[in-house]
Design a protein around this motif. Structure first.
Motif, PDB file in Angstrom:
ATOM      1  N   TRP A  32       1.084  -1.544   0.438  1.00 43.66           N
ATOM      2  CA  TRP A  32       0.047   0.038  -0.020  1.00 43.66           C
ATOM      3  C   TRP A  32       0.538   1.080  -0.149  1.00 43.66           C
ATOM      4  CZ3 TRP A  32      -0.123  -3.570   4.045  1.00 43.66           C
ATOM      5  CH2 TRP A  32       0.379  -3.191   5.484  1.00 43.66           C
ATOM      6  N   TYR A  35       0.643   3.629  -3.127  1.00 45.83           N
ATOM      7  CA  TYR A  35      -0.669   4.162  -3.519  1.00 45.83           C
ATOM      8  C   TYR A  35      -0.212   5.870  -2.402  1.00 45.83           C
ATOM      9  CZ  TYR A  35      -2.197   0.217  -5.144  1.00 45.83           C
ATOM     10  OH  TYR A  35      -2.536  -1.202  -5.924  1.00 45.83           O
ATOM     11  N   PHE A  39      -5.675   6.390   0.159  1.00 43.14           N
ATOM     12  CA  PHE A  39      -5.766   6.028  -0.501  1.00 43.14           C
ATOM     13  C   PHE A  39      -5.402   4.701   0.110  1.00 43.14           C
ATOM     14  CE2 PHE A  39      -6.796   8.708  -3.552  1.00 43.14           C
ATOM     15  CZ  PHE A  39      -7.672   8.340  -4.060  1.00 43.14           C
ATOM     16  N   GLN A  40      -3.988   4.407   0.821  1.00 49.11           N
ATOM     17  CA  GLN A  40      -3.470   3.421   1.360  1.00 49.11           C
ATOM     18  C   GLN A  40      -4.940   2.426   2.281  1.00 49.11           C
ATOM     19  OE1 GLN A  40      -0.135   5.394   3.282  1.00 49.11           O
ATOM     20  NE2 GLN A  40       0.977   5.982   1.482  1.00 49.11           N
ATOM     21  N   THR A  43      -6.834   0.756   0.356  1.00 50.78           N
ATOM     22  CA  THR A  43      -5.751  -0.617  -0.909  1.00 50.78           C
ATOM     23  C   THR A  43      -6.030  -1.446   0.484  1.00 50.78           C
ATOM     24  OG1 THR A  43      -4.995   1.056  -2.019  1.00 50.78           O
ATOM     25  CG2 THR A  43      -3.736  -1.038  -1.578  1.00 50.78           C
ATOM     26  N   ARG A  44      -5.598  -1.339   1.961  1.00 54.84           N
ATOM     27  CA  ARG A  44      -5.187  -2.497   2.213  1.00 54.84           C
ATOM     28  C   ARG A  44      -6.881  -3.729   2.379  1.00 54.84           C
ATOM     29  NH1 ARG A  44      -2.338   1.839   5.617  1.00 54.84           N
ATOM     30  NH2 ARG A  44      -3.967   1.393   7.532  1.00 54.84           N
ATOM     31  N   ARG A  46      -8.800  -3.257   0.643  1.00 56.10           N
ATOM     32  CA  ARG A  46      -9.279  -4.438  -0.326  1.00 56.10           C
ATOM     33  C   ARG A  46      -8.538  -5.090  -1.133  1.00 56.10           C
ATOM     34  NH1 ARG A  46      -9.743   0.492  -4.823  1.00 56.10           N
ATOM     35  NH2 ARG A  46     -12.192   1.048  -4.840  1.00 56.10           N
ATOM     36  N   SER A  58     -12.575  -5.059  -9.985  1.00 57.00           N
ATOM     37  CA  SER A  58     -11.762  -4.230 -11.377  1.00 57.00           C
ATOM     38  C   SER A  58     -12.678  -4.541 -12.573  1.00 57.00           C
ATOM     39  CB  SER A  58     -10.345  -5.806 -10.760  1.00 57.00           C
ATOM     40  OG  SER A  58      -9.445  -4.844 -11.273  1.00 57.00           O
ATOM     41  N   ASN A  62      -7.362   5.238  -8.815  1.00 61.64           N
ATOM     42  CA  ASN A  62      -6.615   4.507  -7.888  1.00 61.64           C
ATOM     43  C   ASN A  62      -5.316   6.768  -8.133  1.00 61.64           C
ATOM     44  OD1 ASN A  62      -6.073   4.602  -4.448  1.00 61.64           O
ATOM     45  ND2 ASN A  62      -6.202   2.189  -5.172  1.00 61.64           N
ATOM     46  N   ILE A  76      -6.448   0.498 -11.976  1.00 64.32           N
ATOM     47  CA  ILE A  76      -6.257  -0.651 -11.243  1.00 64.32           C
ATOM     48  C   ILE A  76      -6.974  -2.122 -11.803  1.00 64.32           C
ATOM     49  CG2 ILE A  76      -5.187  -1.749  -9.193  1.00 64.32           C
ATOM     50  CD1 ILE A  76      -3.696   0.551  -9.607  1.00 64.32           C
TER      51      ILE A  76
END
Length: 614
Positions: A32, A35, A39-40, A43-44, A46, A58, A62, A76
């Protein structure tokens, strides 16, 4: 890149370039971290969901974080793979910075287009080949009283007056299909029913054969059309006023010759009648000739009234009284199946008018209305106070704003078409059968109203009756009672009278007439001769009867010369063509009196006696 246990274990060369990392600088880094901080956490979450067997849509967009702290937009794609017997996540990163910039620019461009499309003052539209709106801008819809939603899907022809819709289907659509282009002027109906004039240009659009439609623009020119129509109306009124003025000038010009001829006929008839008894068989014939001459005199008088050359004697009066007098006369003369109605304002302002001429006007309009209703009907006389404002006066040249008294004369007769109404005030124009009218009645009405600084308008439609509206300037003072006139008995005399006229026949009749009553006469056929005679016999000549319109020096110059010779000279002006102002100036200059041709012998004899006795 691939991450396992949330750490990057592989990254390709392009990712190193995109994120600005040195070789192997990404290996072992928590995934992450690449990113943007915003958005970190997402992202984790997800990544955990995917690894635990959950579903994550998907691709998604991002922001990626470069090694130098800058960021860029990315698309992404991520999915779970098996690596060495364990679950891992493979991620594909696509830099979409240029695409995002292009999308932003496109959105801004579309916004500008939408703003322009909706706010431009012109109508912008599209419709299919059947004539059904597929698009129209907000201003275009609002100008017609609709919303965009109300017009989309509506037939264009539904907004066109029914009598003109065939043009849309028979001319407009075929022109577009055959030539790909059409332009012109169309009348649309506003939602409230009012007509709007729109100039349009339409084009046939066929994009790569995928489907044709019509696109175009229109501009509302209603105000311009109305202004143009108003200007045309004013031009027509000006032309009509100039034509009426020219006819009036012509009428005044021929009046002098007419009146001279009538004076000769009239004079000889009176002389003959004096010498015959009423029992004589010729006496009755002379009376008929005299009556015909009086009718001819009346026609000339009407011409002069139309041309505003006849002298009026205005006084303050109440228009209601004149209407009542005429109503009583009409009630005894028009057919009983015509109903006369009066609607007279009680607080009517007085006007400044000649009572006799005003009654002539009302009587003439009443008789015309009677003739328009041979099978019966209704005749209305209405009076009221009215204010004519700047707007009305601008639309009617020559009318001065202010307070007026309006007389409306309305009939329920046959009415007239527009072309007839244009000519009704012209002398000798008549719609009556031959021998039924002279065509001078309404010309006289026009002339009298204009001579009173008034205004007359006719409204009529074929089969719908006629309305005459007469406007007279209002007075504030109360109406005065007319003065009484007294006539003295006619007497002759034995004085010497100098007759000056270029018409030999008039000289002869006046000479015979005056000598019949005891006067002695001298004659001159021009002003120059008259001056010579008076200069020689001024001690004997007691009175000069002087015609105005003569060749040579003319009557006015002759009067000036006579007054220079003898300031006490007594001069009676006689003319068949004159204006009140002109006569007033000559009376102020020293003339003793005025008499208009044709006159009765008794009138001239009385005037001569009055002047000589002063």
């Amino acid at each position: 890149f691939v991450h396992q246990n949330f750490k990057i274990i592989f990254a390709n060369r392009r990712l190193y370039q995109m994120l600005n990392y040195e070789k192997d600088g990404l290996i072992g880094l928590e995934h992450w971290r690449v990113y943007h901080p915003d958005f970190q956490a997402l992202t984790r979450e997800r990544a955990r969901t995917r690894l635990n067997g959950g579903t994550v849509i998907s691709p998604f967009q991002n922001k990626m974080l470069r090694n130098d702290g800058s960021s860029f937009e990315a698309e992404i794609h991520a999915w779970v793979i098996s690596l060495r017997g364990e679950r891992a996540v493979q991620v594909c990163v696509r830099d979409i910075t240029e695409r995002k910039e292009a999308e932003t620019a496109l959105r801004e461009s579309e916004k500008r287009y939408r703003d322009l499309f909706n706010n431009i003052n012109d109508m912008i539209y599209a419709h299919d080949l059947a004539g059904r709106f597929t698009m129209i801008n907000r201003v275009g819809a609002e100008n017609l009283g609709y919303t965009v939603e109300e017009l989309e899907g509506k037939l264009v022809a539904d907004l066109i007056p029914p009598k003109s819709r065939y043009i849309f289907y028979d001319e407009y659509l075929p022109a577009l299909k055959d030539h790909g282009y059409a332009e012109g002027l169309v009348v649309y109906l506003h939602k409230n029913g009012k007509e709007h004039h729109v100039e349009f240009k339409s084009f046939l659009i066929d994009e790569n054969g995928t489907g044709a439609y019509i696109q175009g623009s229109g501009r509302d020119v209603t105000e311009r059309i109305l202004a143009k129509n108003e200007m045309k109306k004013l031009e027509e009124q000006l032309i009509q006023a100039q034509k009426m003025e020219a006819i009036g000038t012509l009428a005044g010009g021929i009046a002098h010759d007419f009146n001279n001829l009538l004076q000769a006929i009239y004079g000889y008839i009176q002389l003959l009648m004096i010498k015959k008894s009423e029992a004589d068989p010729d006496y009755d014939r002379l009376k008929r000739i005299k009556k015909a001459t009086e009718r001819a005199t009346e026609m000339v008088s009407k011409l002069l009234t139309f041309s505003r050359k006849i002298e009026s004697k205005p006084e303050p009066l109440n228009l209601n009284q004149a209407v009542k007098e005429v109503q009583r006369l009409l009630a005894r003369t028009i057919p009983k199946m015509i109903e006369i109605n009066l609607d007279l304002a009680e607080d009517l302002s007085p006007i400044h008018a000649d009572p006799t001429q005003l009654e002539q006007v009302i009587l003439n309009l009443g008789i015309n209305a009677k003739d328009a209703m041979p099978d019966g009907g209704k005749l209305f006389f209405r009076t009221e106070n009215i204010l004519l404002d700047e707007k009305y006066c601008n639309a009617n040249p020559g009318v001065v704003p202010g307070c007026y008294v309006r007389l409306s004369v309305t009939d329920t007769g046959a009415g007239m078409d527009r072309e007839t109404v244009k000519h009704i005030f012209e002398p000798f124009f008549t719609t009556k059968a031959q021998g039924m009218g002279t065509g001078l009645g309404l010309a006289m009405v026009y002339g009298i109203v204009k001579s009173h600084s008034g205004h007359v308008v006719c409204h009529s439609e074929f089969g719908q009756g006629t309305i005459f509206d007469l406007f007279f300037p209002a007075l504030e003072a109360a109406a005065a009672q007319p003065a009484e006139n007294f006539k003295a008995p006619v007497n002759g005399g034995n004085e010497v009278i100098l007759l000056v006229d270029d018409e030999e026949i008039l000289i002869e009749i006046e000479k015979d007439m005056l000598e019949e009553f005891g006067y002695e006469t001298r004659t001159a056929y021009n002003g120059e001769t008259a001056i010579d005679i008076y200069r020689t016999e001024m001690d004997r000549v007691n009175l000069v009867i002087l015609d105005l319109n003569m060749p040579g020096m003319g009557g006015e110059r002759c009067l000036e010369e006579l007054l220079l010779i003898d300031p006490d000279v007594k001069v009676v002006i006689a003319s068949g063509y004159y204006t009140g102002d002109r006569i007033e100036e000559m009376l102020k200059a020293g003339a003793a009196a005025f008499i208009g041709k044709p006159y009765q012998m008794s009138e001239l004899l009385q005037l001569i006696r009055d002047v000589l006795n002063r």
